[in-house]
Design an enzyme around this catalytic site. Structure first.
Site, PDB file in Angstrom:
ATOM      1  N   LYS A   1      39.982  47.347  38.438  1.00 35.37           N
ATOM      2  CA  LYS A   1      40.940  47.620  37.027  1.00 35.37           C
ATOM      3  C   LYS A   1      40.722  49.665  36.867  1.00 35.37           C
ATOM      4  O   LYS A   1      39.278  50.493  37.060  1.00 35.37           O
ATOM      5  CB  LYS A   1      40.709  46.840  35.903  1.00 35.37           C
ATOM      6  CG  LYS A   1      40.704  45.733  36.326  1.00 35.37           C
ATOM      7  CD  LYS A   1      40.051  44.581  35.241  1.00 35.37           C
ATOM      8  CE  LYS A   1      40.355  43.092  35.346  1.00 35.37           C
ATOM      9  NZ  LYS A   1      41.110  42.711  36.339  1.00 35.37           N
TER      10      LYS A   1
ATOM     11  N   HIS B   1      47.738  40.858  36.651  1.00 39.08           N
ATOM     12  CA  HIS B   1      45.993  41.526  36.272  1.00 39.08           C
ATOM     13  C   HIS B   1      46.256  42.540  34.986  1.00 39.08           C
ATOM     14  O   HIS B   1      47.058  42.963  34.983  1.00 39.08           O
ATOM     15  CB  HIS B   1      45.376  41.541  37.578  1.00 39.08           C
ATOM     16  CG  HIS B   1      45.753  40.636  38.885  1.00 39.08           C
ATOM     17  ND1 HIS B   1      45.205  39.536  38.674  1.00 39.08           N
ATOM     18  CD2 HIS B   1      46.217  39.863  40.119  1.00 39.08           C
ATOM     19  CE1 HIS B   1      44.392  38.432  39.436  1.00 39.08           C
ATOM     20  NE2 HIS B   1      45.890  39.190  40.415  1.00 39.08           N
TER      21      HIS B   1
ATOM     22  N   TYR C   1      46.663  44.246  29.768  1.00 40.18           N
ATOM     23  CA  TYR C   1      47.378  43.545  30.793  1.00 40.18           C
ATOM     24  C   TYR C   1      48.821  44.369  30.740  1.00 40.18           C
ATOM     25  O   TYR C   1      49.476  44.635  29.162  1.00 40.18           O
ATOM     26  CB  TYR C   1      48.025  42.242  30.284  1.00 40.18           C
ATOM     27  CG  TYR C   1      46.202  41.264  31.228  1.00 40.18           C
ATOM     28  CD1 TYR C   1      45.291  41.360  30.183  1.00 40.18           C
ATOM     29  CD2 TYR C   1      46.371  40.699  32.151  1.00 40.18           C
ATOM     30  CE1 TYR C   1      44.244  40.394  30.171  1.00 40.18           C
ATOM     31  CE2 TYR C   1      44.738  39.474  31.832  1.00 40.18           C
ATOM     32  CZ  TYR C   1      44.025  40.138  31.365  1.00 40.18           C
ATOM     33  OH  TYR C   1      42.949  39.669  30.894  1.00 40.18           O
TER      34      TYR C   1
END
Lengths: 147, 396
Positions: free
Chosen positions: B361, B330, B322
């Site tokens: 991600k 997020h 993070y």
């Protein structure tokens, strides 16, 4: 020695598959295959690469960093001209990638034109059915475009 | 090659969280509990948990159940379970010490029973004193409560105009209350009179007789042992809420604290020099007391750049990364550690890469370069020899 040339020819074959794919399917221009380090300075100058690399110019800019994208939206500017990209061809079923290989590969690349930009290569994974899947690999931690 | 800039320089997210406090913090106490498979590193103090999160960018995982709802696992409480990487890094930074819970427990018990008999007596005396106070307060409360109930009954009796029977009962209740006032002096036996009053009312005042037995637990009619157990429980909860550190460092340990003050400790590292004096003698501050986990170097590398890391098992990787406190951000990356010369198959990049892209991600793979033979053992930051690469689907 014989073994070495055979491996070399295999790598060259892979590079050719990716080159054809980039040229004819993705409309890249100015494609070239490099066997020695393209870096014009430092220790790695002219050193033989572990694997052949491709360089070329995509039809439009391939990668925009999320921060640049925010600036673009703020200043109402376009994505800018496309940049020369480096492509590493790999076969999907072989597993020769190691962290050390990637590290030496990045070390042998020339520094990016903009100092703040991180070095990047495009990983081209060739499948048996000649499908090629592309991944962007950055040196270090670069935040993802979608988040 | 130049080191990549820290994320705070890139996106300015966590400049506040990486600032070091002006005053040095006391060392964080990590309790090591042994299990047959692998040890766990726990932090019990809320203050330490806050320090970890605020100044060391570590959230870890709360692993204790809440006693009100023990069967759910969505909301967990203390203790905080550290990842092994976190525990080791804290020791490397010299901001924490580890206490082996197992041996500490045994040594504490031993010193309780034999060596420190004086202290033990003192402790027991204090506990007795506290219990006496609590017993007294409880009896007082009970007495007041009963008076209140009786008073209400009397009032209810006055309101009821219909039958004279109620009036009679009210008179009886007043009499009972009066008698209770005289004998109920909080000596632990005030339960008898109300029972008499109840039986007097039982046949008509249905509502009242339902309420009264509930206020008076049936256990308390038996003389002594049961109330004692109840009171002990109350005392325990009082101690927990008022002084958690006391619970963890019982009075017996004070001797070992002063002992450690006198003798210098060398393994603490320079940063914590002023606080090594506060490390109890039974604790360890050496990072080598925690065996290095495989992904430690990558953890240290990412953590040193200001990121928060949490266990990544739910995404099939070592860590989810993070850019700031996970409550506010997020995750940016899913990170997996590899050996420097460990062969990585394409599927190990394609599979997790697809997963990472699907959850918005990036995938990070990294490994630590082994120390070269020529290098002398120089003091370097943990994770300094790590190379990491972020991978994203190119999208064409």
């Amino acid at each position: 020695m014989n073994m070495g040339t055979r491996t070399d020819s295999r790598f060259m074959h892979l590079a050719d598959i990716v080159k054809v794919n980039l040229e004819l399917e993705q409309d890249w221009t100015g494609l070239a295959v490099h066997k020695s380090s393209p870096r014009g300075d430092g220790d790695c100058d002219g050193q033989k690469l572990l694997r052949p690399l491709l360089s070329g110019l995509p039809p439009k800019r391939l990668y925009i960093h999320p921060d640049d994208q925010i600036d673009m939206i703020k200043n109402l500017t376009g994505p800018g001209e496309s940049e020369t990209e480096w492509v590493l061809p790999l076969h999907q079923s072989e597993n020769p990638t190691t962290i050390s290989m990637l590290a030496s590969l990045f070390d042998s690349l020339p520094n990016p034109p903009v100092p703040s930009r991180r070095k990047r290569i495009i990983l081209a994974s060739v499948h048996n059915d000649s499908t090629v899947v592309y991944y962007i690999v950055h040196d270090g931690l670069v935040k993802p475009r979608q988040n | 090659m130049s080191l990549p800039p820290s994320p705070s320089a890139l996106d300015g997210t966590n400049s506040e969280s990486t600032t070091t406090p002006l005053q040095p913090q006391p060392l964080i106490r990590i309790t090591k509990t042994s299990s047959p498979s692998s040890p766990r590193y726990l932090v019990f103090s809320p203050a330490d948990v806050m320090t970890l999160r605020r100044t060391h960018n570590m959230c870890s995982v709360l692993s204790g159940t809440t006693h009100l709802a023990p069967s759910q696992n969505a909301f967990l409480s203390l203790p905080l379970q550290l990842m092994v990487e976190e525990a080791r890094l804290l020791l490397q930074k010299g901001v924490a010490y580890v206490v082996d819970g197992n041996s500490f427990h045994h040594s504490s018990l031993a010193s309780m029973s034999a060596v420190d008999s004086e202290k033990r007596k003192e402790y027991v005396r204090e506990m007795r004193e506290r219990r006496g106070t609590i017993e007294f307060t409880r009896a007082e409360e009970r007495r007041k409560h009963q008076e209140e109930v009786l008073r209400k009954r009397v009032e209810a009796g006055k309101m009821g105009k219909k039958n004279k029977g109620k009036g009679k009962n009210a008179a009886a209740a007043v009499a009972a209350a009066a008698s209770k006032d005289t004998d109920g002096k909080g000596d632990g036996e005030p339960s008898a009179p109300p029972v008499v009053a109840n039986t007097g009312l039982g046949d008509e005042g249905g509502e009242v007789s339902l309420v009264a037995p509930e206020l008076e637990p049936p256990k308390e009619e038996t003389p002594t042992p049961m109330p004692k157990i109840k009171l002990k429980v109350t005392k325990l909860s009082l101690t927990l809420s008022s002084s958690v550190p006391e619970m963890m460092d019982p009075p017996i340990s004070s001797s070992s604290w002063s002992e450690s003050k006198s003798k210098p400790r060398d393994e603490g590292g320079s940063k914590s020099a002023s606080y090594t004096a506060l490390v109890p003698s039974y604790a360890s501050t050496s990072p080598d007391s925690i065996p290095e986990p495989r992904a430690h170097a990558l953890y240290a590398y990412i953590h040193s750049r200001g990121y928060f890391l949490t266990p990544g098992i739910r995404f099939g990787c070592n860590f989810s990364v993070y850019p700031g406190d996970p409550m506010r951000f997020h995750a940016h990356f899913l990170a997996t550690s590899f050996g420097w010369d460990q062969e990585i198959s394409m599927l190990e990049i394609v599979g997790p890469g697809r997963l990472a892209t699907a959850v918005k991600k990036g995938l990070v793979i990294g490994g630590e370069k082994p120390r070269e033979e020529g290098d002398e053992e120089k003091d370097e930051e943990p994770g300094a020899r790590v190379r990491a690469f972020s991978i994203e689907w190119a999208g064409f």
